[in-house]
Design an enzyme around this catalytic site. Structure first.
Site, mmCIF file in Angstrom:
data_model
loop_
_atom_site.group_PDB
_atom_site.id
_atom_site.type_symbol
_atom_site.label_atom_id
_atom_site.label_comp_id
_atom_site.label_asym_id
_atom_site.label_seq_id
_atom_site.Cartn_x
_atom_site.Cartn_y
_atom_site.Cartn_z
ATOM 1 N N ASP A 1 5.054 1.642 5.347
ATOM 2 C CA ASP A 1 5.613 2.589 4.375
ATOM 3 C C ASP A 1 4.580 3.109 3.380
ATOM 4 O O ASP A 1 4.895 3.385 2.222
ATOM 5 C CB ASP A 1 6.804 1.959 3.619
ATOM 6 C CG ASP A 1 7.891 1.487 4.565
ATOM 7 O OD1 ASP A 1 8.095 2.158 5.597
ATOM 8 O OD2 ASP A 1 8.520 0.458 4.282
ATOM 9 N N LYS B 1 2.329 7.206 6.026
ATOM 10 C CA LYS B 1 1.635 7.635 7.251
ATOM 11 C C LYS B 1 2.213 8.945 7.772
ATOM 12 O O LYS B 1 1.487 9.808 8.254
ATOM 13 C CB LYS B 1 1.753 6.537 8.336
ATOM 14 C CG LYS B 1 1.107 5.223 7.935
ATOM 15 C CD LYS B 1 1.366 4.125 8.951
ATOM 16 C CE LYS B 1 2.790 3.660 9.018
ATOM 17 N NZ LYS B 1 3.281 2.940 7.828
ATOM 18 N N GLY C 1 9.974 4.067 10.143
ATOM 19 C CA GLY C 1 10.676 5.178 9.511
ATOM 20 C C GLY C 1 9.645 5.988 8.762
ATOM 21 O O GLY C 1 9.089 5.523 7.775
ATOM 22 N N HIS C 2 9.332 7.170 9.277
ATOM 23 C CA HIS C 2 8.309 8.024 8.670
ATOM 24 C C HIS C 2 8.982 9.265 8.101
ATOM 25 O O HIS C 2 9.529 10.070 8.849
ATOM 26 C CB HIS C 2 7.249 8.406 9.703
ATOM 27 C CG HIS C 2 6.499 7.226 10.235
ATOM 28 N ND1 HIS C 2 5.462 7.332 11.124
ATOM 29 C CD2 HIS C 2 6.621 5.903 9.989
ATOM 30 C CE1 HIS C 2 4.993 6.123 11.405
ATOM 31 N NE2 HIS C 2 5.687 5.237 10.729
ATOM 32 N N GLN D 1 4.015 0.837 11.002
ATOM 33 C CA GLN D 1 3.836 -0.430 10.284
ATOM 34 C C GLN D 1 2.467 -0.463 9.577
ATOM 35 O O GLN D 1 1.963 0.589 9.225
ATOM 36 C CB GLN D 1 4.033 -1.643 11.216
ATOM 37 C CG GLN D 1 5.477 -1.844 11.665
ATOM 38 C CD GLN D 1 5.872 -0.994 12.871
ATOM 39 O OE1 GLN D 1 5.152 -0.914 13.845
ATOM 40 N NE2 GLN D 1 7.027 -0.353 12.814
HETATM 41 P P1 GDP Z 1 5.453 5.658 6.398
HETATM 42 O O1 GDP Z 1 6.377 4.742 7.080
HETATM 43 O O2 GDP Z 1 4.082 5.096 6.200
HETATM 44 O O3 GDP Z 1 5.407 7.040 7.020
HETATM 45 O O4 GDP Z 1 6.037 5.872 4.923
HETATM 46 P P2 GDP Z 1 7.586 6.140 4.566
HETATM 47 O O5 GDP Z 1 7.910 7.530 4.965
HETATM 48 O O6 GDP Z 1 8.446 5.044 5.067
HETATM 49 O O7 GDP Z 1 7.545 5.951 3.003
HETATM 50 C C1 GDP Z 1 6.776 6.771 2.186
HETATM 51 C C2 GDP Z 1 7.733 7.542 1.263
HETATM 52 O O8 GDP Z 1 7.004 8.083 0.186
HETATM 53 C C3 GDP Z 1 8.380 8.735 1.934
HETATM 54 O O9 GDP Z 1 9.652 8.899 1.398
HETATM 55 C C4 GDP Z 1 7.480 9.907 1.576
HETATM 56 O O10 GDP Z 1 8.187 11.134 1.487
HETATM 57 C C5 GDP Z 1 7.021 9.499 0.211
HETATM 58 N N1 GDP Z 1 5.650 9.886 -0.136
HETATM 59 C C6 GDP Z 1 4.555 10.027 0.660
HETATM 60 N N2 GDP Z 1 3.472 10.297 -0.091
HETATM 61 C C7 GDP Z 1 3.882 10.336 -1.372
HETATM 62 C C8 GDP Z 1 3.222 10.544 -2.625
HETATM 63 O O11 GDP Z 1 2.011 10.738 -2.708
HETATM 64 N N3 GDP Z 1 3.990 10.479 -3.745
HETATM 65 C C9 GDP Z 1 5.336 10.236 -3.702
HETATM 66 N N4 GDP Z 1 5.998 10.188 -4.844
HETATM 67 N N5 GDP Z 1 5.988 10.046 -2.549
HETATM 68 C C10 GDP Z 1 5.271 10.072 -1.419
HETATM 69 P P1 IMO Z 2 6.738 2.036 9.063
HETATM 70 O O1 IMO Z 2 6.116 2.603 10.305
HETATM 71 C C1 IMO Z 2 7.826 -1.501 6.720
HETATM 72 C C2 IMO Z 2 8.974 -5.064 8.975
HETATM 73 C C3 IMO Z 2 10.408 -5.528 8.887
HETATM 74 C C4 IMO Z 2 10.218 -7.021 9.017
HETATM 75 C C5 IMO Z 2 9.093 -7.129 10.032
HETATM 76 C C6 IMO Z 2 9.549 -7.380 11.444
HETATM 77 O O2 IMO Z 2 7.838 2.851 8.497
HETATM 78 O O3 IMO Z 2 5.666 1.689 8.069
HETATM 79 P P2 IMO Z 2 10.700 -5.822 13.265
HETATM 80 O O4 IMO Z 2 11.992 -5.089 13.249
HETATM 81 O O5 IMO Z 2 9.512 -4.952 13.480
HETATM 82 O O6 IMO Z 2 10.692 -6.987 14.206
HETATM 83 O O7 IMO Z 2 10.582 -6.451 11.797
HETATM 84 O O8 IMO Z 2 8.387 -5.899 9.966
HETATM 85 N N1 IMO Z 2 8.786 -3.663 9.408
HETATM 86 C C7 IMO Z 2 8.416 -2.682 8.583
HETATM 87 N N2 IMO Z 2 8.202 -2.663 7.257
HETATM 88 N N3 IMO Z 2 7.619 -0.372 7.439
HETATM 89 C C8 IMO Z 2 7.785 -0.382 8.781
HETATM 90 O O9 IMO Z 2 7.471 0.674 9.557
HETATM 91 C C9 IMO Z 2 8.252 -1.548 9.404
HETATM 92 N N4 IMO Z 2 8.554 -1.874 10.679
HETATM 93 C C10 IMO Z 2 8.864 -3.178 10.662
HETATM 94 O O10 IMO Z 2 10.989 -5.166 7.661
HETATM 95 O O11 IMO Z 2 9.748 -7.547 7.799
HETATM 96 MG MG MG Z 3 8.247 3.820 6.755
#
Ligand code: GDP
Ligand code: IMO
Ligand code: MG
Length: 426
Positions: free
Chosen positions: A13, A16, A40-41, A222
């Protein structure tokens, strides 16, 4: 031609999806190489919010998007994701699925859930998407691959064999009702028909693109601390989110990789159980969660929040061989009087320069902090590093010094254009 691997450097999270979307415009292909719909991206473009789980974030830019062999695919969930994507105005004809990727069957999700219940207070806190059990079957050599979906007799035999074993587990160990192999087989066959137009040999397709001198972006899911070998085992996922995973998980040579970009949040978050040395369980942690909207894209769970941990990210720098860093969510730190960075850990009274394998040792480590003054300004419209508040600049510069990798992007908001580009790389 250039290739860029994008990886998470913390516990996932990091943003990416947003950074992959930025590069997708310049790329000829975007490839997901590990994980599944545990990811979840979120990508926000103008008024539109896209949430990707298996589909690469490149699809927004109509860049050919590949689900490679290293991923595990829940066919029904992928079909639902394709439908959502189409409703959002995106075009599915740019999607490709590897014939070598493994399938997440309904029994994998069931076992994931039952395992977590069985582990009780020792649970991993998985996403319950069946990721671990699907990878376990792959390594155990009884997994079902995408190509198997198109050989009905073979598929039926595999489903029957696997379900016979699962039913023993269900009835004898978990005291649950057995599941129906025929139902699963029929559903897989139906899903296979829908997915058929997208299936190809992804490794061969990428080889052709490389030979044509195209730009390829590999989108990790991840993060390094969730890596099955190098993360905080057993509180990890079941794949290799580090850069080495890109070559195995996409079927390209390590020689084909030019740049490796580590996505690094300006603080730290973690979802699920497991150690988190810089966690803040006080009001500052809550402040970061609210400011940063730190709630999971996949499960909606509140993310645990804490200070930046340079011991973690230095470890990720080394494991990944990072050539660049994109620092994200700097804007979230706005309004804090002081901000802390954990520079390193001390164990038995002395600094350590490695990341402990033993969780017992990790629990005995003391995080050592440096304190920085914060800033109050809204930085989300800033386009150059020099325009940032001086205290924000000092914070970023200190991180760069600690990590010894150039910070090439500073992200200051979720929107595509809330991005400071110091070095575009590609
Ligand atoms: P990922 O799994 O690495 O793609 O990250 P996620 O999408 O799960 O979580 C990142 C969250 O932060 C998302 O809701 C993005 O829209 C948001 N985000 C990404 N970059 C920034 C930033 O620079 N500032 C803020 N406030 N939000 C951001
Ligand atoms: P993105 O790509 C954050 C965590 C789960 C749990 C552990 C194992 O959005 O960064 P799993 O279901 O993979 O067997 O769970 O890994 N986990 C993540 N945490 N971002 C993710 O993906 C994750 N994918 C799995 O919360 O701790
Ligand atoms: Mg994510």
């Amino acid at each position: 031609m250039s290739t860029l691997v994008i990886v998470g450097t913390q516990w996932g999270d990091e943003g990416k999806g947003k950074i992959t979307d930025f590069y997708a415009e310049k790329a000829d292909a975007v490839v997901r190489f590990q994980g599944g719909n545990n990811a979840g991206h979120t990508v926000i473009v103008g008024e539109n919010t896209y949430k990707f789980h298996m589909i690469p974030s490149g699809i927004i830019c109509a860049t050919p998007s590949y689900i490679a062999n290293g991923m595990v695919i829940d066919p029904s969930a992928l079909i639902a994701e394709i439908e959502t994507m189409k409703k959002g105005g995106l075009h599915a004809e740019y999607l490709y699925i590897s014939n070598r990727a493994h399938i997440i069957a309904p029994y994998h999700k069931l076992i994931d859930e039952l395992n977590e219940i069985r582990l009780d207070e020792n649970k991993i806190g998985t996403t319950k998407k069946g990721i671990g059990p699907a990878y376990a079957d792959k390594v155990n050599r009884n997994g079902i691959r995408v190509c198997d979906l198109y050989e009905p007799a073979l598929l039926e035999e595999k489903v029957n064999t696997n379900v016979a074993y699962i039913n023993l587990l269900l009835t004898k160990i978990y005291h649950r009702a057995p599941i129906d192999a025929k139902e699963i087989y029929t559903q897989l066959l139906a899903d296979a028909e829908v997915l058929k137009p997208y299936v190809c040999d992804v490794s061969t397709a990428l080889d052709a693109l490389l030979k044509q001198g195209k730009n390829i972006v590999f989108e990790g899911a991840q993060g390094a601390m969730l890596d099955i070998d190098f993360g905080t085992y057993p509180y990890v996922t079941s794949s290799h989110p580090i850069s080495g995973g890109a070559t195995l998980g996409a079927g390209v040579s390590p020689k084909a990789i030019d740049y490796i970009l580590g996505i690094t949040k300006a603080y730290t978050t973690r979802v699920g159980e497991g150690p988190f040395p810089t966690e803040l369980t006080d009001e500052t942690g809550e402040y970061l969660r609210q400011q940063g909207h730190e709630f999971g894209t996949t499960t909606g769970r509140a993310r645990r929040c804490g200070w930046f941990d340079a011991a973690v990210v230095k470890y990720a720098v080394r494991l990944n061989g990072l050539t660049h860093i994109a620092l994200t969510k700097l804007d979230t730190l706005r309004g804090l009087k002081t901000i802390q960075i954990c520079t390193h850990y001390e164990w038995e009274g002395a600094a350590i320069d490695y990341y402990p394998a033993s969780l017992t040792q990790l629990a005995q480590c003391k995080a050592v902090y440096e304190t920085f003054d914060g800033w109050d300004e809204d930085i989300s419209d800033i386009k150059t590093f020099e325009e940032l508040p001086v205290n924000a600049q000092k914070y970023v510069k200190r991180l760069e010094e600690l990590l010894q990798v150039p910070i090439s992007i500073v992200s200051v908001g979720p929107q595509r254009d809330s991005t400071i580009i110091i070095d575009p790389i590609l």
